[in-house]
Design an enzyme around this catalytic site. Structure first.
Site, PDB file in Angstrom:
ATOM      1  CB  SER A  29      -0.894   0.030   1.247  1.00  0.00           C
ATOM      2  OG  SER A  29      -1.822  -1.023   1.205  1.00  0.00           O
ATOM      3  CB  SER A 174     -13.071   0.740   0.248  1.00  0.00           C
ATOM      4  OG  SER A 174     -12.092   0.860  -0.761  1.00  0.00           O
ATOM      5  CG  ASP A 326      -5.468  -7.081   1.781  1.00  0.00           C
ATOM      6  OD1 ASP A 326      -6.556  -7.231   1.179  1.00  0.00           O
ATOM      7  OD2 ASP A 326      -4.731  -6.096   1.608  1.00  0.00           O
ATOM      8  NE  ARG A 400      -3.070  -9.626   0.342  1.00  0.00           N
ATOM      9  CZ  ARG A 400      -1.833  -9.124   0.496  1.00  0.00           C
ATOM     10  NH1 ARG A 400      -0.882  -9.874   1.024  1.00  0.00           N
ATOM     11  NH2 ARG A 400      -1.549  -7.895   0.125  1.00  0.00           N
TER      12      ARG A 400
END
Ligand code: S3P
Length: 443
Positions: A29, A174, A326, A400
């Site tokens: 990020s 979000s 995540d 992931r």
């Protein structure tokens, strides 16, 4: 990820104790944001510890296409000469963001209030993901947007020549939506306001403030409210990217489920908006110590010391979902070895990630002997002292999911297979060598 790479099946096997140090890559990020803000700043932004995964490399390429000078000096060591707020030019070609929802949504925001035109595309996974969540507010700021049916990529944006200020309440918690609007708000006269029901990761706010923007966050009756003053002069800053807590989660999980393990994971971000997995693991009784807490690059970090031990199932509250969004795939693997059931609430967003992560995890865990229940917005995993394994999981172009099942197989009775390990390069190119050095059997 290359759209045409042939599938690369991988297998992981029950392993002896994992030991040693796991130095995980830079935060994904923060890496995206460092490149984008560097491109919008005046002067040279020097970035160290940048994640060199496919997702971030696609963003670097995009920033060049919009006119910034982006140079790699050494591993993780990059510089960006920015063009200033409002200085982006129309790219000559299509902007291909590969597998990255963060990349495409943030870059669409960053260009939507400049009088230029760009077309965005991505791989098969990204092309299935919903984009209305950002195109709706960007249109309200004045951008003209054409999307494929269902608000999917490819999308062409004609940036607003005369953008208008916006106050926007996000329909789902979000950080990508919030960040797209804030980046667009940089080139809007007046204040841009985003209100979110639950606080999401705040890297954009921290970095914007670091680059000299006037931005404030407050908790109000309506929710978490962020206000950005438009048209700042962003000043280039050095950015030291901390290590990614979402990537750290994989070796941490492996150490928790493989008997006798004891590992150290240095310099991991402990930003409270990203810390939900670690809060949950402590509730499950995990043996994790956070040593040498300190600040690096404007983010709190610590060295994690993790030991295998008994775990118990817990119920993860919906309010915590945003801070570990995540990490649910890997939590569901850890939960498979905990005593009792683990319930994950308020996780509907998992259905629109790189894959439908509830479906991908449930099917793959079931194929390996784990009992899972799902609803539209929850997942329950029933833990057991021993997990059979011996099954194959489909990764659906989702890094992931791929890494989660490779960790599962380190502690199951029989090997676990995935159909394709290629997606791992989007966020953790060194995953296999790093895990192998700890003693994991993955090939
Ligand atoms: C990210 C935000 C999250 C997360 C993604 C990275 C970001 O998505 O899943 O991997 O960098 O802003 P949402 O904000 O859409 O939940």
């Amino acid at each position: 990820m290359s759209h045409s790479a042939p599938a690369r099946p991988m297998t992981s096997r029950r392993s002896g104790p994992l030991t040693g140090e796991a130095t995980v890559p830079g935060d994904k990020s923060i890496s995206h944001r460092a490149l984008i803000l560097g491109a919008l700043a005046v002067g040279e932004t020097r970035i160290t510890g940048l994640l060199e995964g496919e997702d971030v490399l696609d963003t670097a390429k995009a920033m060049r296409a919009f006119g910034a000078e982006v140079t790699q000096h050494g591993p993780g060591d990059w510089s960006v000469h920015g063009v200033g707020v409002g200085g982006f030019r129309s790219p000559e070609g299509v902007i291909d963001c590969g597998n990255s929802g963060t990349g495409v949504r943030l870059i669409m925001g960053a260009m939507a209030t400049t009088d230029i035109t760009a077309t965005f595309t991505g791989d098969a996974s990204l092309s299935r993901r919903p984009m209305a969540r950002v195109t709706v507010p960007l249109a309200q700021l004045g951008a003209r947007i054409t999307a494929r049916e269902g608000d999917r990529l490819p999308i062409t944006i004609e940036g607003a020549a005369d953008p208008v200020p916006l106050t926007y309440r996000t329909p789902v918690a979000s950080a990508q939506i919030k960040s797209a609007i804030l980046l667009a708000g940089l080139n809007v006269p007046g204040d841009t306001v985003v209100i979110e029901s639950e606080p999401t990761r705040d890297h954009s706010e921290r970095m914007l403030a670091g680059f000299g923007a006037e931005i404030r966050s407050e908790t109000t009756d309506e929710g978490h409210r962020i206000t950005l003053k438009g048209r700042p002069e962003l000043r280039a800053q050095p950015v030291a990217v901390p290590r990614d807590p979402s990537s750290a989660a994989f070796p941490v999980a492996a150490a928790l489920i493989v008997p006798g393990s004891h590992i150290r994971v240095p310099g991991v971000s402990r930003n409270p908006t990203r810390d939900g997995l670690y809060v949950t693991l402590l509730e499950m009784g995990a043996d994790i110590a956070f040593e040498n807490p300190r600040e690096e690059g404007g983010e709190p970090v610590a060295d994690l010391v993790v030991r295998h031990g008994p775990l118990k199932g817990v119920s993860v509250p919906a309010e915590r979902a945003a801070s570990m969004i995540d990490e649910f795939p890997i939590l569901s693997v850890i939960a498979s070895f905990a005593q009792g059931k683990t319930v994950m609430n308020g996780v509907a967003e998992l259905r629109v990630k790189e894959s439908d992560r509830i479906d991908a995890m449930a099917r793959g865990l079931e194929a390996n002997g784990v009992t899972v229940e799902e609803t539209q917005d929850s997942m329950t995993v029933h833990g057991a002292a021993s997990v059979a394994g011996g099954g194959q999981a489909v990764t659906h172009l989702d890094h992931r999911i791929a890494m989660s099942f490779m960790v599962l197989g380190l502690a199951t009775e029989n090997p676990v297979q995935i159909d394709d390990g290629n997606p791992i390069t989007t966020s953790f190119p060194d995953f296999v060598p790093l895990m192998t050095r700890l003693g994991a059997q993955i090939d």
